[in-house]
Design a protein around this motif. Structure first.
Motif, PDB file in Angstrom:
ATOM      1  N   GLY A 270       0.959  -1.201   0.096  1.00 43.90           N
ATOM      2  CA  GLY A 270      -0.102  -0.006  -0.069  1.00 43.90           C
ATOM      3  C   GLY A 270       1.060   1.527  -0.065  1.00 43.90           C
ATOM      4  O   GLY A 270       0.688   2.441  -0.588  1.00 43.90           O
ATOM      5  N   ALA A 271       1.978   0.972   0.757  1.00 49.72           N
ATOM      6  CA  ALA A 271       3.405   2.417   0.791  1.00 49.72           C
ATOM      7  C   ALA A 271       3.399   2.745  -0.686  1.00 49.72           C
ATOM      8  O   ALA A 271       3.763   3.859  -1.007  1.00 49.72           O
ATOM      9  CB  ALA A 271       3.960   2.506   1.679  1.00 49.72           C
ATOM     10  N   MET A 297      -5.662  -0.346  -4.096  1.00 47.69           N
ATOM     11  CA  MET A 297      -5.320  -1.545  -4.973  1.00 47.69           C
ATOM     12  C   MET A 297      -4.315  -2.093  -4.975  1.00 47.69           C
ATOM     13  O   MET A 297      -4.341  -3.302  -4.858  1.00 47.69           O
ATOM     14  CB  MET A 297      -5.127  -1.267  -6.775  1.00 47.69           C
ATOM     15  N   ALA A 298      -2.946  -1.635  -4.698  1.00 42.59           N
ATOM     16  CA  ALA A 298      -1.759  -2.212  -4.130  1.00 42.59           C
ATOM     17  C   ALA A 298      -1.752  -2.558  -3.074  1.00 42.59           C
ATOM     18  O   ALA A 298      -0.896  -3.848  -2.907  1.00 42.59           O
ATOM     19  CB  ALA A 298      -0.923  -1.047  -3.945  1.00 42.59           C
ATOM     20  N   ALA A 299      -2.575  -2.464  -1.998  1.00 39.80           N
ATOM     21  CA  ALA A 299      -2.472  -2.827  -0.464  1.00 39.80           C
ATOM     22  C   ALA A 299      -3.367  -4.729  -0.667  1.00 39.80           C
ATOM     23  O   ALA A 299      -3.278  -5.022  -0.116  1.00 39.80           O
ATOM     24  CB  ALA A 299      -3.447  -2.623   0.461  1.00 39.80           C
ATOM     25  N   SER A 300      -4.190  -4.131  -1.213  1.00 39.64           N
ATOM     26  CA  SER A 300      -4.859  -5.950  -1.560  1.00 39.64           C
ATOM     27  C   SER A 300      -4.355  -6.567  -2.850  1.00 39.64           C
ATOM     28  O   SER A 300      -3.318  -6.712  -3.470  1.00 39.64           O
ATOM     29  CB  SER A 300      -6.495  -5.104  -2.546  1.00 39.64           C
ATOM     30  N   SER A 301      -4.865  -7.433  -2.100  1.00 36.01           N
ATOM     31  CA  SER A 301      -4.772  -8.670  -3.001  1.00 36.01           C
ATOM     32  C   SER A 301      -5.977  -9.698  -3.619  1.00 36.01           C
ATOM     33  O   SER A 301      -7.150  -9.663  -3.717  1.00 36.01           O
ATOM     34  CB  SER A 301      -4.388  -9.917  -1.913  1.00 36.01           C
ATOM     35  N   SER A 302      -5.526 -10.568  -5.761  1.00 35.43           N
ATOM     36  CA  SER A 302      -6.844 -11.098  -5.602  1.00 35.43           C
ATOM     37  C   SER A 302      -7.693 -11.597  -5.164  1.00 35.43           C
ATOM     38  O   SER A 302      -6.611 -12.639  -5.218  1.00 35.43           O
ATOM     39  CB  SER A 302      -6.550 -10.992  -7.482  1.00 35.43           C
ATOM     40  N   ASP A 303      -8.778 -11.902  -5.246  1.00 31.74           N
ATOM     41  CA  ASP A 303      -9.962 -12.432  -5.173  1.00 31.74           C
ATOM     42  C   ASP A 303     -10.968 -13.164  -6.338  1.00 31.74           C
ATOM     43  O   ASP A 303     -11.293 -13.935  -6.287  1.00 31.74           O
ATOM     44  CB  ASP A 303     -10.507 -12.185  -3.571  1.00 31.74           C
TER      45      ASP A 303
END
Length: 351
Positions: A270-271, A297-303
């Motif tokens: 996220g940073a 978006m960067a902190a998330s992970s694809s589900d």
């Protein structure tokens, strides 16, 4: 005490969502020795439909965006997606006891984007009346595809090197050149990249993107792909859950590494996304709200796009490792970090 309650409630909510609940359901079926199975042709059909849907939706979002304003944040999103995978290649994929394939699949999912987490971030900003660019939804395929392709290429490249080293005693020669030579390395990378692009999973994703960009698939998308999507995803998660149980023993002794990665990686990633948003802000006037969403978006992970892509392109990777870590741990941390990115944006840019 409140934060503990928030974490517990967030993790419970994740367990109840289709992605993780059907995965757990598949694991329970396998644990009970059930003879339940999905025929392989049906599974392949489900994966292709899912990835076509994801690609078409992403392509339509990009097509409808303001391209002049999209360029800088889109490049930033792609660079962040690649950077996340490269970090994973140096951390989780090199942890003792974790196979490189499992580590790269995990890094790929963390580099890709969770549409549901992004939607949650948008909902939070909307509730606070914080403005953001209308094309934000079009940014996720740039980060998503860049991360998935990078992870798959690196995983296959490492596998090819290991296989050649095992066969030839550590020295791979092609046309009289050693494996470490630039010509051979370049040829190997091109071969792996070609194979990746031509693989069924990535081909379906890229075809969907092209159709969304250059065709007018709105009617078939709304009448066919969208209504079927959640049901097809649940079937895929059942299959992956059953496979995950069968391979759960592979995680003995290294679960702590996945837990640490799942808890810390979203904050680091996220940073990176927040930093890319700040650069876009300085260059193009990208909004504070947009910067927050890029960090989310960067902190998330694809589900959604990640699991079927990895299952199709890296079948040797263990779903209990990459899906469990990303959805079970990464997603709750990503959602809980939303106030952090909002506070940083307010302090550095101002809403």
């Amino acid at each position: 005490m409140d934060i503990i309650t928030d974490i517990a409630s967030t993790m419970l909510a994740q367990l109840q969502k289709p992605t993780l609940s059907f995965l757990i359901g598949g694991m329970l079926l396998a644990a009970m020795g059930s003879k339940f199975e999905i025929p392989q042709p049906v599974y392949k059909f489900v994966v292709i439909l899912l990835l076509l849907k994801v690609g078409i939706g992403a392509g339509m979002s990009v097509r409808d965006a303001n391209l002049a304003q999209l360029v800088v944040p889109a490049v930033g999103a792609a660079v962040v997606g690649i950077a996340i995978v490269l970090i994973g290649a140096r951390t989780i994929a090199r942890t003792r006891g974790i196979s490189h394939m499992d580590g790269m699949a995990t890094a790929g999912l963390f580099g890709a984007v969770s549409a549901s987490t992004l939607a949650a971030g948008m909902a939070v900003l909307d509730s606070e009346n914080i403005a953001y660019e209308g094309f934000i939804g079009a940014l996720y395929p740039f980060m998503d595809v860049a991360a998935l392709v990078t992870a798959i290429v690196l995983a296959k490249l490492a596998e090819a090197r290991q296989g050649a080293a095992a066969v030839q005693g550590g020295t791979m020669t092609i046309g009289g050149a050693r494996a470490g030579g630039p010509t051979v390395e370049g040829g190997l990378v091109r071969t792996i990249l070609k194979d990746t692009v031509q693989s069924p999973a990535i081909s379906a994703l890229l075809l969907g993107l092209a159709l969304g960009l250059f065709a007018r698939p709105e009617t078939v998308y709304a009448s066919f792909y969208e209504p079927l999507f959640r049901g097809l995803l649940s079937i895929l998660m059942l299959i992956m859950g059953m496979e995950a149980w069968q391979r759960l023993s592979e995680m003995k002794g290294v679960a702590h590494a996945y837990i640490a990665y799942g808890l810390l990686a979203p904050l680091v990633h996220g940073a990176l996304g927040f930093g890319a948003g700040l650069i876009a802000h300085e260059v193009t006037g990208f909004s504070a709200g947009g910067t927050v969403l890029l960090a989310i978006m960067a902190a998330s992970s694809s589900d959604i796009s990640g699991p079927p892509t990895m299952r199709g392109a890296l079948p040797k990777a263990n779903p209990s490792a990459y899906v469990g870590t990303s959805t079970g741990l990464g997603t709750p941390v990503a959602i809980l970090s939303i106030p952090l990115w909002m506070a940083l944006a307010d302090a550095l840019i101002g809403f």
